[in-house]
Scaffold this motif. Sequence first.
Motif, mmCIF file in Angstrom:
data_model
loop_
_atom_site.group_PDB
_atom_site.id
_atom_site.type_symbol
_atom_site.label_atom_id
_atom_site.label_comp_id
_atom_site.label_asym_id
_atom_site.label_seq_id
_atom_site.Cartn_x
_atom_site.Cartn_y
_atom_site.Cartn_z
ATOM 1 N N ILE A 1 1.131 -30.203 -16.248
ATOM 2 C CA ILE A 1 -0.141 -30.877 -16.967
ATOM 3 C C ILE A 1 0.494 -31.422 -18.091
ATOM 4 N N LEU A 2 0.204 -32.641 -18.548
ATOM 5 C CA LEU A 2 0.426 -33.099 -20.135
ATOM 6 C C LEU A 2 -0.814 -33.637 -20.635
ATOM 7 N N HIS A 3 -1.046 -32.677 -21.635
ATOM 8 C CA HIS A 3 -2.406 -33.115 -22.423
ATOM 9 C C HIS A 3 -2.357 -33.349 -23.797
ATOM 10 N N ARG A 4 -2.537 -34.320 -24.061
ATOM 11 C CA ARG A 4 -2.540 -34.928 -25.397
ATOM 12 C C ARG A 4 -3.816 -34.839 -26.263
ATOM 13 N N ASN A 5 -3.851 -34.336 -27.478
ATOM 14 C CA ASN A 5 -5.118 -34.239 -28.374
ATOM 15 C C ASN A 5 -6.094 -33.505 -27.555
ATOM 16 N N PRO A 6 -6.089 -32.168 -27.243
ATOM 17 C CA PRO A 6 -7.049 -31.273 -26.425
ATOM 18 C C PRO A 6 -8.205 -31.300 -27.505
ATOM 19 N N PRO A 7 -9.303 -31.303 -26.960
ATOM 20 C CA PRO A 7 -10.527 -31.181 -27.942
ATOM 21 C C PRO A 7 -10.620 -29.844 -28.600
ATOM 22 N N TRP A 8 -10.126 -28.752 -28.263
ATOM 23 C CA TRP A 8 -10.439 -27.623 -28.807
ATOM 24 C C TRP A 8 -9.536 -27.050 -30.073
ATOM 25 N N ARG A 9 -9.993 -26.398 -30.739
ATOM 26 C CA ARG A 9 -9.320 -26.045 -32.185
ATOM 27 C C ARG A 9 -7.982 -25.297 -31.717
ATOM 28 N N GLY A 10 -6.996 -25.609 -32.307
ATOM 29 C CA GLY A 10 -5.753 -24.956 -32.209
ATOM 30 C C GLY A 10 -4.625 -25.479 -31.126
ATOM 31 N N GLY A 11 -5.306 -26.535 -30.468
ATOM 32 C CA GLY A 11 -4.427 -26.962 -29.313
ATOM 33 C C GLY A 11 -3.365 -27.865 -29.820
ATOM 34 N N GLY A 12 -3.296 -28.272 -30.965
ATOM 35 C CA GLY A 12 -2.369 -29.065 -31.388
ATOM 36 C C GLY A 12 -2.499 -30.627 -30.998
ATOM 37 N N THR A 13 -1.438 -31.401 -30.965
ATOM 38 C CA THR A 13 -1.305 -32.819 -30.536
ATOM 39 C C THR A 13 -0.934 -32.864 -29.237
ATOM 40 N N GLU A 14 -0.144 -31.890 -28.556
ATOM 41 C CA GLU A 14 0.293 -32.030 -27.102
ATOM 42 C C GLU A 14 0.625 -30.596 -26.652
ATOM 43 N N ILE A 15 0.090 -30.655 -25.370
ATOM 44 C CA ILE A 15 0.459 -29.400 -24.580
ATOM 45 C C ILE A 15 0.880 -29.775 -23.239
ATOM 46 N N THR A 16 1.921 -28.897 -22.770
ATOM 47 C CA THR A 16 2.452 -29.217 -21.407
ATOM 48 C C THR A 16 2.714 -27.864 -20.703
ATOM 49 N N ALA A 17 2.095 -28.028 -19.557
ATOM 50 C CA ALA A 17 2.072 -26.606 -18.744
ATOM 51 C C ALA A 17 2.756 -26.978 -17.305
ATOM 52 N N ARG A 18 3.481 -26.061 -16.765
ATOM 53 C CA ARG A 18 3.994 -26.094 -15.468
ATOM 54 C C ARG A 18 3.966 -24.978 -14.766
ATOM 55 N N PRO A 19 3.572 -24.892 -13.405
ATOM 56 C CA PRO A 19 3.652 -23.859 -12.717
ATOM 57 C C PRO A 19 4.885 -23.086 -12.402
ATOM 58 N N LEU A 20 4.836 -21.837 -11.927
ATOM 59 C CA LEU A 20 5.768 -20.909 -11.337
ATOM 60 C C LEU A 20 5.529 -20.285 -10.419
ATOM 61 N N PRO A 21 6.233 -19.617 -9.383
ATOM 62 C CA PRO A 21 5.585 -18.622 -8.439
ATOM 63 C C PRO A 21 4.816 -17.571 -8.790
ATOM 64 N N GLY A 22 4.022 -17.080 -8.282
ATOM 65 C CA GLY A 22 3.187 -15.802 -8.402
ATOM 66 C C GLY A 22 2.090 -16.117 -9.386
ATOM 67 N N GLU A 23 1.451 -17.232 -9.602
ATOM 68 C CA GLU A 23 0.515 -17.583 -10.646
ATOM 69 C C GLU A 23 1.030 -17.754 -11.880
ATOM 70 N N ARG A 24 2.175 -17.809 -12.123
ATOM 71 C CA ARG A 24 2.863 -17.760 -13.580
ATOM 72 C C ARG A 24 3.002 -19.236 -13.912
ATOM 73 N N TRP A 25 2.811 -19.392 -15.394
ATOM 74 C CA TRP A 25 2.746 -20.764 -15.829
ATOM 75 C C TRP A 25 3.620 -20.682 -17.156
ATOM 76 N N ARG A 26 4.340 -21.819 -17.357
ATOM 77 C CA ARG A 26 5.016 -22.078 -18.605
ATOM 78 C C ARG A 26 4.145 -23.033 -19.341
ATOM 79 N N ILE A 27 3.843 -22.620 -20.703
ATOM 80 C CA ILE A 27 2.918 -23.560 -21.450
ATOM 81 C C ILE A 27 3.837 -23.745 -22.796
ATOM 82 N N ASP A 28 3.848 -25.100 -23.155
ATOM 83 C CA ASP A 28 4.471 -25.642 -24.573
ATOM 84 C C ASP A 28 3.416 -26.022 -25.264
#
Length: 539
Positions: free
Chosen positions: A203-230
């Motif tokens: 997921i590449l999310h720019r300007n998310p509408p919620w407060r505190g999301g910042g200008t850009e978020i990236t999320a990538r899945p890992l096995p076992g329902e794990r996610w790395r979020i930047d």
Amino acid sequence: MDPVIIVGAGPAGLALSLALARHEVPTLLLDQSTGPDEERFARTVVLREDTAALAARLAGTGFTRSGTRLAGVRSLRRRQEVAAHTFDEALPAPLHLPQHTLTRALRDALAREPLARLVRGTRLDHLEQDSGGVTAHTSTAGTGGTAAGSGGSTWRGSHLIGCDGPRSTVRKLLDVRFPGRTAVERHAVAAVRCTLPFAGEEILHRNPPWRGGGTEITARPLPGERWRIDWLLPPGGELVTPEALVARVRATLAGWTDGTTPPYDLLDTGVYTVHHRLARRWRAGRVLLAGDAAHLLGALGTPAVDEGLRDVDNLAWKLALVRHGHAAPELLDSYQEERRAVVASRLRAADQSLPILRGGSPLRPLLPGSARGHEALHSDGHLGRGPLGAPPAHLHSPLTPAPPHPRTSADAGVGDLVTDVPVTAEDGSTVRLRDRLGRTALLVVLVAPGTGVWDRRHWMTAGVMPRLAEAVAGLPQPAELLVAETYPGAAAHTVLLVRPDGHLALALSGVDESQLRAAARTVCGADAGTREEAARAAR
């Protein structure tokens, strides 16, 4: 036989030691660390099709089960989906996995390799090189030098490769400059175990509408329902407290679900800074640089470990040819020429794209198709395409032979990585083309429709095969002959010459022994010494 000394046992150093062992070159790997690899799910790597295949050849395919093949990349802006890309044969899926998983798999493979020796708790202090090799002087990590009683040792090798990271001691001892940009980007990162509605997509999310999301978020899945979020942090060195990071996690997970933070486990956190740097030289005599010691990148989805493994794939076969006497030492100059040009191109593309993407460029409103172009700049590095992410090509390399006459329909792919088609080996076994890389100096592939349904004893003595087998046996470098039913863009009886790192060097129409032999000489740098002498004479 003196080994090749490798300094640094990260992914690049471990992979280089294993790659050289496949070419029957012994290595001595010096590593400062002493403890086990720390599990860090917030520190992950993205491997493209070619580098994942390289890692699997070196470490075995088992480590891939600890990673996730991404299903696609979804781009969002505020609450709207901007684009969705699905990985397929035309756009191969990358592998996302924790870096400690890759490192452990390579270490385990190294422990089984008789030609490789790993010495841990050892720090390089200084080195000397002469016409016959390199001498490395080390001390026990944590001591103050190599004085008597301080644990000092001396090691002798034919060459020394610095894979010792951004603060490379090898690079500093060579007095090689490392110019570039500091703190290009900063990111807060968290690894969580949570159920998200994205089915294995990045997921590449720019300007998310919620407060505190910042200008850009990236999320990538890992096995076992794990996610790395930047989360991209604003410039200026904002302090990220644990409380602030947890607030980002909760707000982001809620924003991606139904507005309420779902159950989650926080596995790991961190803050990392992206630097863009490129060493001026990657070779000084018998000493070379690879991986983060030679380059730093990472903005806009350009994965650093990926490029470090490509350094390894490019360097290992060339160093092996030199070690075995099949090529002149000047062949090693092509390592810098090819790999430094690729990384420099990626850095230029990122530096040109960042002002546009971050809103600081006055050119942005003037760009034609700016919305579509903006999305492409944002996603190309993550998708593995365009200047930011496409696999490297070496069309203008000094090792690329002149085009044959007549030209074939396949030479549009010369310089590119080969397509991984099924091939039949001389022993009759059917394998994937990439499985044969890194074993001998060269691969020669005959495109021969129908061979898959014939018994080998028939087609080995039919058509052009006897002439081609004789030509391959007569090449000045070791080569393996393979047969493919089809190859994209290649007509029947096309002969492909493939480098050990998987780049297509030449495509011939039929068997031309003189052209094949000349091309093999060029690929293996047989004329490198002549070119170097001419250059010295010109100076």
